[in-house]
Design a protein around this motif. Sequence first.
Motif, PDB file in Angstrom:
ATOM      1  N   GLY A 110       0.785  -1.231   0.000  1.00  0.00           N
ATOM      2  CA  GLY A 110       0.000   0.000   0.000  1.00  0.00           C
ATOM      3  C   GLY A 110       0.811   1.272   0.000  1.00  0.00           C
ATOM      4  O   GLY A 110       0.247   2.374   0.067  1.00  0.00           O
ATOM      5  N   LYS A 111       2.123   1.174  -0.091  1.00  0.00           N
ATOM      6  CA  LYS A 111       2.985   2.357  -0.066  1.00  0.00           C
ATOM      7  C   LYS A 111       3.088   2.980  -1.450  1.00  0.00           C
ATOM      8  O   LYS A 111       3.254   2.288  -2.445  1.00  0.00           O
ATOM      9  N   ASP A 112       3.008   4.296  -1.512  1.00  0.00           N
ATOM     10  CA  ASP A 112       3.150   5.016  -2.774  1.00  0.00           C
ATOM     11  C   ASP A 112       4.640   5.152  -3.104  1.00  0.00           C
ATOM     12  O   ASP A 112       5.377   5.853  -2.403  1.00  0.00           O
ATOM     13  N   ILE A 113       5.074   4.469  -4.146  1.00  0.00           N
ATOM     14  CA  ILE A 113       6.492   4.461  -4.534  1.00  0.00           C
ATOM     15  C   ILE A 113       6.620   5.139  -5.892  1.00  0.00           C
ATOM     16  O   ILE A 113       5.972   4.730  -6.864  1.00  0.00           O
ATOM     17  N   ALA A 114       7.440   6.171  -5.960  1.00  0.00           N
ATOM     18  CA  ALA A 114       7.648   6.871  -7.226  1.00  0.00           C
ATOM     19  C   ALA A 114       8.475   6.008  -8.181  1.00  0.00           C
ATOM     20  O   ALA A 114       9.211   5.119  -7.758  1.00  0.00           O
ATOM     21  N   LEU A 115       8.333   6.277  -9.487  1.00  0.00           N
ATOM     22  CA  LEU A 115       9.114   5.556 -10.496  1.00  0.00           C
ATOM     23  C   LEU A 115       9.703   6.554 -11.485  1.00  0.00           C
ATOM     24  O   LEU A 115       8.974   7.335 -12.103  1.00  0.00           O
ATOM     25  N   ILE A 116      11.020   6.527 -11.608  1.00  0.00           N
ATOM     26  CA  ILE A 116      11.724   7.356 -12.583  1.00  0.00           C
ATOM     27  C   ILE A 116      12.272   6.424 -13.656  1.00  0.00           C
ATOM     28  O   ILE A 116      13.070   5.529 -13.375  1.00  0.00           O
ATOM     29  N   ALA A 117      11.829   6.607 -14.893  1.00  0.00           N
ATOM     30  CA  ALA A 117      12.232   5.736 -15.995  1.00  0.00           C
ATOM     31  C   ALA A 117      13.272   6.440 -16.858  1.00  0.00           C
ATOM     32  O   ALA A 117      13.054   7.570 -17.307  1.00  0.00           O
ATOM     33  N   ILE A 118      14.385   5.752 -17.089  1.00  0.00           N
ATOM     34  CA  ILE A 118      15.474   6.313 -17.892  1.00  0.00           C
ATOM     35  C   ILE A 118      15.791   5.328 -19.015  1.00  0.00           C
ATOM     36  O   ILE A 118      16.530   4.346 -18.816  1.00  0.00           O
ATOM     37  N   PRO A 119      15.236   5.527 -20.209  1.00  0.00           N
ATOM     38  CA  PRO A 119      15.470   4.577 -21.305  1.00  0.00           C
ATOM     39  C   PRO A 119      16.871   4.693 -21.889  1.00  0.00           C
ATOM     40  O   PRO A 119      17.416   5.784 -22.013  1.00  0.00           O
ATOM     41  N   THR A 120      17.440   3.542 -22.232  1.00  0.00           N
ATOM     42  CA  THR A 120      18.751   3.504 -22.881  1.00  0.00           C
ATOM     43  C   THR A 120      18.655   3.024 -24.324  1.00  0.00           C
ATOM     44  O   THR A 120      19.662   2.814 -24.985  1.00  0.00           O
ATOM     45  N   THR A 121      17.433   2.822 -24.798  1.00  0.00           N
ATOM     46  CA  THR A 121      17.173   2.570 -26.215  1.00  0.00           C
ATOM     47  C   THR A 121      16.030   3.477 -26.642  1.00  0.00           C
ATOM     48  O   THR A 121      15.240   3.933 -25.805  1.00  0.00           O
ATOM     49  N   SER A 122      15.950   3.727 -27.927  1.00  0.00           N
ATOM     50  CA  SER A 122      14.888   4.593 -28.454  1.00  0.00           C
ATOM     51  C   SER A 122      13.892   3.721 -29.203  1.00  0.00           C
ATOM     52  O   SER A 122      13.999   3.526 -30.411  1.00  0.00           O
ATOM     53  N   GLY A 123      12.931   3.171 -28.447  1.00  0.00           N
ATOM     54  CA  GLY A 123      12.024   2.232 -29.096  1.00  0.00           C
ATOM     55  C   GLY A 123      10.681   2.057 -28.441  1.00  0.00           C
ATOM     56  O   GLY A 123       9.652   2.352 -29.019  1.00  0.00           O
ATOM     57  N   THR A 124      10.653   1.599 -27.195  1.00  0.00           N
ATOM     58  CA  THR A 124       9.385   1.141 -26.624  1.00  0.00           C
ATOM     59  C   THR A 124       8.468   2.270 -26.181  1.00  0.00           C
ATOM     60  O   THR A 124       7.250   2.102 -26.162  1.00  0.00           O
ATOM     61  N   GLY A 125       9.032   3.401 -25.762  1.00  0.00           N
ATOM     62  CA  GLY A 125       8.207   4.460 -25.187  1.00  0.00           C
ATOM     63  C   GLY A 125       7.660   4.084 -23.829  1.00  0.00           C
ATOM     64  O   GLY A 125       6.786   4.767 -23.281  1.00  0.00           O
TER      65      GLY A 125
END
Length: 380
Positions: A110-125
């Motif tokens: 139940g804990k609110d956990i932030a997510l920071i996404a850092i892509p290393t390929t240019s594809g999936t979005g």
Amino acid sequence: MKSFDIRTKIYFGENSLDRLTDIPYKRIMIITDPFIEKNGLLHHVTDRLQQAYIDFSIFLDVVPDPPLEKIQLGVKALLDYNPDAVIAIGGGSAIDQAKSIREFATRANGKDIALIAIPTTSGTGSEVTSFAVVTDTENNIKYPLVSESMLPTEAILDAELVKSVPASVTADTGMDVLTHAIESYVSINNNEFSAALAEKAIEICGTFLLRSFLDNNDRHARQKMHIASCLAGLAFNSSSLGLNHGIAHAIGARFHIPHGRANAIALPYVIEFNSGINKHSKSKKEYPKCVEKYCNVAKLLGVNNFNEITTIRALVGWIQFMNKEMNIPLSISQCGVEKSEYMNAVEQMAEKAIADSCTATNPRVPSKAEVMLLMEHMYD
């Protein structure tokens, strides 16, 4: 009533990774794969966290096409470490695995956990979507998970992380971007907002994809494709995708063909199927609605032609040309898949493609027989 929103804060451009020195979190779990650690990319994150005196733990048990058992291991590690936020760094598989891990961990505690996404390929979005694809290895099925709660809190697009991507990966992921944009554009759920994003992503692909493939030192092209990937992700997060992804998921799960490559092989066939136009077509008074959309795509790519038929043929030809130029196989046989094994799997793969959630928004409703025939044509 429809709605459109962008919930993920996006940082991009020069030195965008410096955002990590300002994040309001003091305990971070980094989720990435061993390759990112070995090739030295991980230090771009860890150096900045150390500079900001942020505690962190690293979870490296990430593999392509994340299987359910790896996600379970990640959930346990996250619950044990109890971070304020997760940083996912890597390609689509790493980000998808991180999104799934955080989702299930949040449901558990139940804990609110932030997510920071850092892509290393240019594809999936994946850094801006509410989708994640996970694999049931026992049954050879890829499941697209969809939940608004899976959206990353932040995304950081820094071309520094994609300049060393191999040409073959640039090709596969770049065609994945193009497929995302085109499928979003012709989806039955498309809207003015998703269309604008898709059009810009298509335009960028037309100008910068081949440049990015030919020269990984072309930082400008790499940055443009990084942004195109994000734009296409925003587009399909609103409108969803289509049969092309349903087929790619089914073939990828069964024969382990990279996702972007499977999309690239299928794309000419799916455009012909959806439009009802192939090399044998003659002019009609009326065409399916998606034909106008495909003609707009051709115009954005600079290959619009005499009429609808010649324009669709030119679009298909352009895609095949790009595949050839970037050494992407034009057929399943060129991927080294044995013919009898593939043909024996076609019926089951067609069933999975039709059941795939992406196929639900395809502009033409396919029958199993039609998908089987399309898949058979894809072999040779």
